[in-house]
Design a protein around this motif. Structure first.
Motif, PDB file in Angstrom:
ATOM      1  N   VAL A   1       0.826  -1.219   0.000  1.00  0.00           N
ATOM      2  CA  VAL A   1       0.000   0.000   0.000  1.00  0.00           C
ATOM      3  C   VAL A   1       0.863   1.273   0.000  1.00  0.00           C
ATOM      4  O   VAL A   1       0.506   2.268  -0.636  1.00  0.00           O
ATOM      5  N   TYR A   2       2.007   1.247   0.667  1.00  0.00           N
ATOM      6  CA  TYR A   2       2.818   2.464   0.821  1.00  0.00           C
ATOM      7  C   TYR A   2       3.719   2.765  -0.374  1.00  0.00           C
ATOM      8  O   TYR A   2       4.398   3.790  -0.404  1.00  0.00           O
ATOM      9  N   GLY A   3       3.744   1.862  -1.383  1.00  0.00           N
ATOM     10  CA  GLY A   3       4.286   2.185  -2.706  1.00  0.00           C
ATOM     11  C   GLY A   3       5.787   2.336  -2.862  1.00  0.00           C
ATOM     12  O   GLY A   3       6.258   2.999  -3.794  1.00  0.00           O
ATOM     13  N   TYR A   4       6.562   1.705  -2.005  1.00  0.00           N
ATOM     14  CA  TYR A   4       8.028   1.850  -2.107  1.00  0.00           C
ATOM     15  C   TYR A   4       8.560   1.000  -3.265  1.00  0.00           C
ATOM     16  O   TYR A   4       8.234  -0.184  -3.349  1.00  0.00           O
ATOM     17  N   PRO A   5       9.420   1.548  -4.140  1.00  0.00           N
ATOM     18  CA  PRO A   5       9.996   0.727  -5.229  1.00  0.00           C
ATOM     19  C   PRO A   5      10.846  -0.419  -4.656  1.00  0.00           C
ATOM     20  O   PRO A   5      11.641  -0.215  -3.742  1.00  0.00           O
ATOM     21  N   TYR A   6      10.685  -1.600  -5.259  1.00  0.00           N
ATOM     22  CA  TYR A   6      11.242  -2.821  -4.661  1.00  0.00           C
ATOM     23  C   TYR A   6      12.771  -2.820  -4.576  1.00  0.00           C
ATOM     24  O   TYR A   6      13.332  -3.226  -3.571  1.00  0.00           O
TER      25      TYR A   6
ATOM     26  N   ALA B   1      14.863  -3.056  -1.184  1.00  0.00           N
ATOM     27  CA  ALA B   1      15.726  -4.204  -0.877  1.00  0.00           C
ATOM     28  C   ALA B   1      17.107  -3.735  -0.428  1.00  0.00           C
ATOM     29  O   ALA B   1      17.666  -4.257   0.549  1.00  0.00           O
ATOM     30  N   THR B   2      17.643  -2.750  -1.109  1.00  0.00           N
ATOM     31  CA  THR B   2      18.967  -2.223  -0.748  1.00  0.00           C
ATOM     32  C   THR B   2      18.955  -1.650   0.667  1.00  0.00           C
ATOM     33  O   THR B   2      19.834  -1.957   1.485  1.00  0.00           O
ATOM     34  N   VAL B   3      17.938  -0.833   0.968  1.00  0.00           N
ATOM     35  CA  VAL B   3      17.847  -0.235   2.300  1.00  0.00           C
ATOM     36  C   VAL B   3      17.661  -1.329   3.355  1.00  0.00           C
ATOM     37  O   VAL B   3      18.339  -1.343   4.394  1.00  0.00           O
ATOM     38  N   ALA B   4      16.761  -2.255   3.091  1.00  0.00           N
ATOM     39  CA  ALA B   4      16.446  -3.312   4.055  1.00  0.00           C
ATOM     40  C   ALA B   4      17.684  -4.138   4.387  1.00  0.00           C
ATOM     41  O   ALA B   4      18.036  -4.330   5.558  1.00  0.00           O
ATOM     42  N   LEU B   5      18.369  -4.617   3.357  1.00  0.00           N
ATOM     43  CA  LEU B   5      19.483  -5.546   3.579  1.00  0.00           C
ATOM     44  C   LEU B   5      20.697  -4.843   4.169  1.00  0.00           C
ATOM     45  O   LEU B   5      21.366  -5.391   5.045  1.00  0.00           O
ATOM     46  N   SER B   6      20.973  -3.608   3.727  1.00  0.00           N
ATOM     47  CA  SER B   6      22.145  -2.923   4.289  1.00  0.00           C
ATOM     48  C   SER B   6      21.899  -2.531   5.736  1.00  0.00           C
ATOM     49  O   SER B   6      22.803  -2.597   6.579  1.00  0.00           O
ATOM     50  N   THR B   7      20.677  -2.156   6.069  1.00  0.00           N
ATOM     51  CA  THR B   7      20.378  -1.781   7.459  1.00  0.00           C
ATOM     52  C   THR B   7      20.440  -3.003   8.374  1.00  0.00           C
ATOM     53  O   THR B   7      20.986  -2.941   9.486  1.00  0.00           O
ATOM     54  N   ILE B   8      19.913  -4.122   7.905  1.00  0.00           N
ATOM     55  CA  ILE B   8      19.956  -5.342   8.714  1.00  0.00           C
ATOM     56  C   ILE B   8      21.400  -5.813   8.915  1.00  0.00           C
ATOM     57  O   ILE B   8      21.788  -6.201  10.015  1.00  0.00           O
TER      58      ILE B   8
ATOM     59  N   ASP C   1       8.023 -11.718  -7.328  1.00  0.00           N
ATOM     60  CA  ASP C   1       8.957 -10.718  -7.877  1.00  0.00           C
ATOM     61  C   ASP C   1       9.776 -10.067  -6.768  1.00  0.00           C
ATOM     62  O   ASP C   1      10.968  -9.808  -6.924  1.00  0.00           O
ATOM     63  N   ILE C   2       9.144  -9.831  -5.625  1.00  0.00           N
ATOM     64  CA  ILE C   2       9.884  -9.250  -4.498  1.00  0.00           C
ATOM     65  C   ILE C   2      10.909 -10.251  -3.963  1.00  0.00           C
ATOM     66  O   ILE C   2      12.058  -9.894  -3.689  1.00  0.00           O
ATOM     67  N   TYR C   3      10.529 -11.502  -3.878  1.00  0.00           N
ATOM     68  CA  TYR C   3      11.467 -12.553  -3.435  1.00  0.00           C
ATOM     69  C   TYR C   3      12.695 -12.585  -4.347  1.00  0.00           C
ATOM     70  O   TYR C   3      13.838 -12.648  -3.870  1.00  0.00           O
ATOM     71  N   ASP C   4      12.480 -12.512  -5.654  1.00  0.00           N
ATOM     72  CA  ASP C   4      13.601 -12.572  -6.598  1.00  0.00           C
ATOM     73  C   ASP C   4      14.519 -11.362  -6.441  1.00  0.00           C
ATOM     74  O   ASP C   4      15.745 -11.501  -6.479  1.00  0.00           O
ATOM     75  N   ILE C   5      13.931 -10.191  -6.263  1.00  0.00           N
ATOM     76  CA  ILE C   5      14.737  -8.972  -6.095  1.00  0.00           C
ATOM     77  C   ILE C   5      15.531  -9.035  -4.792  1.00  0.00           C
ATOM     78  O   ILE C   5      16.719  -8.697  -4.759  1.00  0.00           O
ATOM     79  N   TRP C   6      14.900  -9.493  -3.720  1.00  0.00           N
ATOM     80  CA  TRP C   6      15.594  -9.587  -2.416  1.00  0.00           C
ATOM     81  C   TRP C   6      16.764 -10.565  -2.506  1.00  0.00           C
ATOM     82  O   TRP C   6      17.833 -10.307  -1.986  1.00  0.00           O
ATOM     83  N   THR C   7      16.544 -11.688  -3.184  1.00  0.00           N
ATOM     84  CA  THR C   7      17.595 -12.696  -3.303  1.00  0.00           C
ATOM     85  C   THR C   7      18.771 -12.151  -4.114  1.00  0.00           C
ATOM     86  O   THR C   7      19.941 -12.316  -3.731  1.00  0.00           O
TER      87      THR C   7
END
Ligand code: AR6
Length: 207
Positions: A158-163, A167-174, A192-198
């Motif tokens: 719903v909040y519309g963030y580009p995947y 993914a870059t923000v999520a993984l680098s912060t973690i 599609d999100i799973y593929d981008i995250w991987t």
């Protein structure tokens, strides 16, 4: 370099794995990342030191998407617990980028960490807000002795963030803040999100 990953109970059983195989990545000597496909409401590791992250809104009283699914699976006690979280401003229990913890009630996971990601088109600093959301979830997890945590792709519905950027923000912060959390999982609903995250994890975590 490869290092064995201990078996985990519950959601997924792995005898051993090398970093990068089967969605396992090394975050530090004491912490692994696992990327899973599926429904986060079903996820748990030990039912006592585990938490799922709810991509909520500042009111924290439920909504659509993953938030709606988590509230349905947890039962009405979750909404009662959220209601008791003090408002910091009228109608705001969790400002954007912050995190709050409640029990999981009927969920298999023992806790829910509620966070609020940025609305991509209206947030003044969506990257900073998304980074804060991940960082503060990990901080609240550590404060509560959570050893296993599962994230959805915060803000990517719903909040519309580009995947890709998410993914870059999520993984680098973690990678930066996982510290002594034993396992950080993503449970991603969409292929599609799973593929981008991987793909991003292979870029950012296997250097
Ligand atoms: N398990 C895992 N991921 C899921 C599930 C699920 N059961 N259901 C959806 N997703 P969203 P946001 C994914 O919209 O963008 C709510 O109304 C989904 O595919 O749930 O942070 C809140 O109350 C997407 O990739 O959260 C807020 O008002 C990701 O979860 C607002 O939506 C996040 O999508 C928050 O928006």
């Amino acid at each position: 370099s490869s290092s064995p990953v201990r078996g985990i109970v519950g959601f997924s059983m792995m005898a051993s794995a090398t970093a990068g195989e089967d969605g396992h990545f090394k975050l530090s000597e004491t912490s692994v990342l696992k990327i899973n496909k599926g429904d986060i409401t079903k996820w748990f590791i030990d039912g006592s030191s585990d938490a799922i992250v709810n991509p909520a809104n500042p009111r924290m009283l439920g909504g659509g998407g993953a938030d709606g699914a988590i509230h349905r699976a947890a039962g009405p006690e979750l909404k009662e617990a959220c209601y008791k979280v003090p408002e910091v401003q009228p109608g705001i229990r969790c400002p954007t980028g912050e995190a709050r913890i409640t029990p999981g009630f009927k969920l298999p996971a023992s806790h829910v960490i509620h966070t609020v990601g940025p609305i991509y088109d209206s947030d003044k600093d969506p990257k900073g807000s998304l980074r804060n959301a991940y960082k503060n979830c990990l901080t609240v997890a550590k404060e509560n002795n959570i050893k296993y945590i599962a994230f959805p792709s915060i803000s990517c519905g719903v909040y519309g963030y580009p995947y890709e950027e998410a993914a870059t923000v999520a993984l680098s912060t973690i990678k930066e803040f996982a510290n002594d959390i034993k396992e950080v999982h993503f449970v991603l609903f969409a292929d599609d999100i799973y593929d981008i995250w991987t793909k991003k994890a292979k870029e950012l975590l296997l250097v």
